[in-house]
Motif scaffolding. Structure first.
Motif, PDB file in Angstrom:
ATOM      1  N   TYR A  68       0.845  -1.195   0.000  1.00 52.16           N
ATOM      2  CA  TYR A  68       0.000   0.000   0.000  1.00 52.16           C
ATOM      3  C   TYR A  68       0.880   1.244   0.000  1.00 52.16           C
ATOM      4  N   ARG A  69       0.355   2.291  -0.601  1.00 54.57           N
ATOM      5  CA  ARG A  69       1.004   3.593  -0.477  1.00 54.57           C
ATOM      6  C   ARG A  69       0.119   4.501   0.369  1.00 54.57           C
ATOM      7  N   VAL A  70       0.730   5.135   1.347  1.00 52.03           N
ATOM      8  CA  VAL A  70       0.010   6.066   2.213  1.00 52.03           C
ATOM      9  C   VAL A  70       0.348   7.479   1.766  1.00 52.03           C
ATOM     10  N   LEU A  71      -0.686   8.231   1.419  1.00 50.55           N
ATOM     11  CA  LEU A  71      -0.490   9.602   0.951  1.00 50.55           C
ATOM     12  C   LEU A  71      -1.107  10.571   1.952  1.00 50.55           C
ATOM     13  N   ARG A  72      -0.329  11.547   2.368  1.00 49.81           N
ATOM     14  CA  ARG A  72      -0.879  12.625   3.193  1.00 49.81           C
ATOM     15  C   ARG A  72      -0.760  13.922   2.405  1.00 49.81           C
ATOM     16  N   ASP A  73      -1.865  14.628   2.288  1.00 45.30           N
ATOM     17  CA  ASP A  73      -1.921  15.848   1.476  1.00 45.30           C
ATOM     18  C   ASP A  73      -1.368  15.601   0.074  1.00 45.30           C
ATOM     19  N   GLY A  74      -1.641  14.412  -0.447  1.00 44.49           N
ATOM     20  CA  GLY A  74      -1.243  14.091  -1.813  1.00 44.49           C
ATOM     21  C   GLY A  74       0.200  13.628  -1.954  1.00 44.49           C
ATOM     22  N   GLN A  75       0.961  13.665  -0.868  1.00 50.99           N
ATOM     23  CA  GLN A  75       2.374  13.268  -0.918  1.00 50.99           C
ATOM     24  C   GLN A  75       2.544  11.859  -0.362  1.00 50.99           C
ATOM     25  N   LEU A  76       3.348  11.058  -1.041  1.00 54.84           N
ATOM     26  CA  LEU A  76       3.664   9.717  -0.563  1.00 54.84           C
ATOM     27  C   LEU A  76       4.492   9.826   0.713  1.00 54.84           C
ATOM     28  N   VAL A  77       3.971   9.287   1.821  1.00 54.50           N
ATOM     29  CA  VAL A  77       4.722   9.363   3.080  1.00 54.50           C
ATOM     30  C   VAL A  77       5.160   7.984   3.564  1.00 54.50           C
ATOM     31  N   ASP A  78       4.557   6.923   3.020  1.00 53.48           N
ATOM     32  CA  ASP A  78       4.916   5.601   3.513  1.00 53.48           C
ATOM     33  C   ASP A  78       4.475   4.545   2.502  1.00 53.48           C
ATOM     34  N   LEU A  93      -3.924   9.602 -10.007  1.00 48.09           N
ATOM     35  CA  LEU A  93      -3.381  10.932 -10.312  1.00 48.09           C
ATOM     36  C   LEU A  93      -4.320  12.027  -9.803  1.00 48.09           C
ATOM     37  N   ALA A  94      -5.622  11.806  -9.992  1.00 48.10           N
ATOM     38  CA  ALA A  94      -6.605  12.791  -9.520  1.00 48.10           C
ATOM     39  C   ALA A  94      -6.513  12.950  -8.007  1.00 48.10           C
ATOM     40  N   ILE A  95      -6.249  11.851  -7.314  1.00 52.35           N
ATOM     41  CA  ILE A  95      -6.141  11.912  -5.850  1.00 52.35           C
ATOM     42  C   ILE A  95      -4.882  12.658  -5.435  1.00 52.35           C
ATOM     43  N   THR A  96      -3.793  12.379  -6.111  1.00 52.34           N
ATOM     44  CA  THR A  96      -2.556  13.095  -5.803  1.00 52.34           C
ATOM     45  C   THR A  96      -2.782  14.598  -5.908  1.00 52.34           C
ATOM     46  N   ARG A  97      -3.544  14.985  -6.944  1.00 53.47           N
ATOM     47  CA  ARG A  97      -3.763  16.418  -7.164  1.00 53.47           C
ATOM     48  C   ARG A  97      -4.790  17.008  -6.210  1.00 53.47           C
ATOM     49  N   ALA A  98      -5.778  16.194  -5.814  1.00 51.17           N
ATOM     50  CA  ALA A  98      -6.784  16.686  -4.863  1.00 51.17           C
ATOM     51  C   ALA A  98      -6.168  16.838  -3.478  1.00 51.17           C
ATOM     52  N   ALA A  99      -5.113  16.060  -3.209  1.00 54.34           N
ATOM     53  CA  ALA A  99      -4.359  16.159  -1.955  1.00 54.34           C
ATOM     54  C   ALA A  99      -5.237  16.074  -0.710  1.00 54.34           C
ATOM     55  N   PRO A 100      -6.024  15.004  -0.564  1.00 49.82           N
ATOM     56  CA  PRO A 100      -6.783  14.842   0.681  1.00 49.82           C
ATOM     57  C   PRO A 100      -5.823  14.644   1.848  1.00 49.82           C
ATOM     58  N   GLU A 101      -6.292  14.970   3.056  1.00 47.80           N
ATOM     59  CA  GLU A 101      -5.410  14.861   4.232  1.00 47.80           C
ATOM     60  C   GLU A 101      -4.803  13.467   4.333  1.00 47.80           C
ATOM     61  N   LEU A 102      -5.581  12.446   3.964  1.00 45.28           N
ATOM     62  CA  LEU A 102      -5.073  11.080   4.024  1.00 45.28           C
ATOM     63  C   LEU A 102      -5.719  10.259   2.922  1.00 45.28           C
ATOM     64  N   CYS A 103      -4.932   9.410   2.295  1.00 47.69           N
ATOM     65  CA  CYS A 103      -5.471   8.492   1.289  1.00 47.69           C
ATOM     66  C   CYS A 103      -4.543   7.290   1.219  1.00 47.69           C
ATOM     67  N   ILE A 104      -5.131   6.117   1.027  1.00 44.48           N
ATOM     68  CA  ILE A 104      -4.319   4.914   0.853  1.00 44.48           C
ATOM     69  C   ILE A 104      -4.668   4.311  -0.502  1.00 44.48           C
ATOM     70  N   ILE A 105      -3.650   4.027  -1.290  1.00 46.76           N
ATOM     71  CA  ILE A 105      -3.860   3.351  -2.573  1.00 46.76           C
ATOM     72  C   ILE A 105      -2.935   2.142  -2.624  1.00 46.76           C
ATOM     73  N   ASN A 106      -3.212   1.223  -3.544  1.00 46.61           N
ATOM     74  CA  ASN A 106      -2.264   0.129  -3.725  1.00 46.61           C
ATOM     75  C   ASN A 106      -1.042   0.640  -4.476  1.00 46.61           C
ATOM     76  N   SER A 107       0.114   0.049  -4.198  1.00 46.10           N
ATOM     77  CA  SER A 107       1.298   0.364  -4.997  1.00 46.10           C
ATOM     78  C   SER A 107       1.059  -0.154  -6.414  1.00 46.10           C
ATOM     79  N   PRO A 108       1.618   0.517  -7.427  1.00 48.29           N
ATOM     80  CA  PRO A 108       1.392   0.072  -8.807  1.00 48.29           C
ATOM     81  C   PRO A 108       1.743  -1.410  -8.980  1.00 48.29           C
ATOM     82  N   GLN A 109       0.903  -2.122  -9.714  1.00 46.06           N
ATOM     83  CA  GLN A 109       1.087  -3.560  -9.969  1.00 46.06           C
ATOM     84  C   GLN A 109       0.922  -4.431  -8.718  1.00 46.06           C
TER      85      GLN A 109
END
Lengths: 265, 265
Positions: free
Chosen positions: B90-100, B234-250
């Motif tokens: 998983y990729r953890v994004l805070r404010d659209g930035q990959l943090v973990d 990509l839309a999520i990265t740009r929307a920059a929600p306080e927190l979002c989790i996505i799967n890592s590519p592939q």
């Protein structure tokens, strides 16, 4: 098909309705152009309702959601739609109870309203006609009998309801061909949920539909049942949101989108 | 197909991932079973994101939304899915930035999380193989080159992005047959958005994809482009929600649902 081709075109019909010159049912108007059932909800309920449709897309096929809160256009379905005027008759529900039936909702429009457009079973009547089915079996101008079945939909938040189904009488060969037509066309509400014994899905008296008109079933035919978007209306009645606006039955939004066009997206 | 048939079955793969025994990519695993890209958002963003997918279903085909807030099952895609563990990375994004980047999100799970599962382009590779396309044209085990095109998606709330497209090289006859295969199967991401000159959709260097691996294009073939669900990422990265989790590519969710099964609903 050009949506502005004549006075019987979708655009012309909406203008007539918007001007207050027509407030009757839309059955049989411009067959081949998609007509939609409309649900308008305050934003507080919108996500759960959209998720309800998403999880029950067989009975609540969502064709469009307004893009921004308070927006009264539905560009995905027509370039000049104004949902505050373009439905011939609206029902206003407060706490799930019908409190008013009006021809215009401009006065009660709110900035937090979200509009949902759901496919109607009429599109499949059009498909059946296109495939050569008899109009006594399936006529876009006739209101089919509809029944509250015992088949549950998946509950999401406050929204739950048994599926509302419509009935078309068919013989065995017609059933086979109708399932083919639904599969090939992939039109919403195109695949039956049951045929044969109505009691198996909780329907005990075909002559007393919950909505619509009774229909004569010839001896060589059996009842065949398809879902209808009235399921969504019923779910809303039961969820009893503080405010909700739906179209009156058979008074639908006439869109610029040919039924067939929606299927090649 | 039985989803529990062998150790290469979806259920067995998810168990292996859940136990922490595998954290690699899922490309090529059990072809024919749907793999999904996952987006997990706090509820405050969920309605707009769902509406974004609804309005951009060509590039963001939503296969399932969790039914209740905070729910970590996705029964529509498999009976025992636990989305907190079942994605290998998983990729953890805070404010659209990959943090973990983590292999488990149980520790950061929240009661207001809503999970979305989007179809991957891999399903169409499987369809193409089924229709006899060469695996050098289309292999479920290969990561296709992906590019950020200049084709906009429809903005909803904070979510907007140009469409991310993948490339498969094809000759004229293959293009015709691929469009047929996409039309007949109706698999998500099955209809191309462009073929021929990449510059027409804003792609200037095929050898430098924004994501995935470059691909060799033989002289008799031309580049053909289909949307991918990375558009949503990509839309999520740009929307920059306080927190979002996505799967890592592939690194996708392997579901119990055959690709073909999803199409006959």
């Amino acid at each position: 098909m050009d949506p502005k081709a004549s006075l019987t075109a979708p655009n012309a019909i909406r203008e007539m309705i918007r001007a207050g010159d027509y407030s009757g049912p839309t059955n049989g108007f411009v067959p081949g152009f998609t007509q939609c059932n409309i649900v308008i909800l305050p934003k507080a309920y919108a996500f759960d309702f959209q998720r309800y449709c998403q999880n029950n897309h067989d009975c609540c096929p969502l064709l469009a959601t307004s893009v921004n809160d308070g927006e009264f256009h539905l560009d995905a379905l027509g370039s000049n739609i104004d949902i505050r005027h373009d439905v011939p008759k609206y029902r206003v529900l407060r706490d799930g109870q019908l409190v008013d039936e009006v021809t215009d909702i401009k006065q009660i429009w709110r900035e937090d309203f979200v509009t949902f457009a759901l496919a109607s079973y009429v599109a499949f009547d059009y498909v059946l006609n296109t495939y050569g089915f008899d109009t006594t079996t399936s006529s876009p101008a006739h209101t089919l009998p509809m029944y509250i079945s015992n088949i549950p939909s998946l509950q999401v938040g406050p929204f739950k309801s048994n599926k509302v189904v419509c009935l078309r009488p068919m013989d065995t060969q017609e059933i086979i061909r109708a399932i083919q037509a639904g599969s090939i066309s992939r039109v919403p509400h195109g695949i039956p949920v049951h045929f044969g014994n109505p009691a198996e899905i909780g329907i005990n008296n075909l002559q007393k539909p919950n909505f619509g008109d009774p229909i004569f079933i010839p001896e060589n035919k059996q009842p065949v049942f398809w879902t209808t978007s009235l399921t969504a209306h019923l779910a809303i009645t039961r969820a009893a949101p503080e405010l909700c606006i739906i179209n009156s039955p058979q008074h639908m939004l006439v869109t610029d989108r040919p039924d067939m066009d929606l299927l090649i997206q």
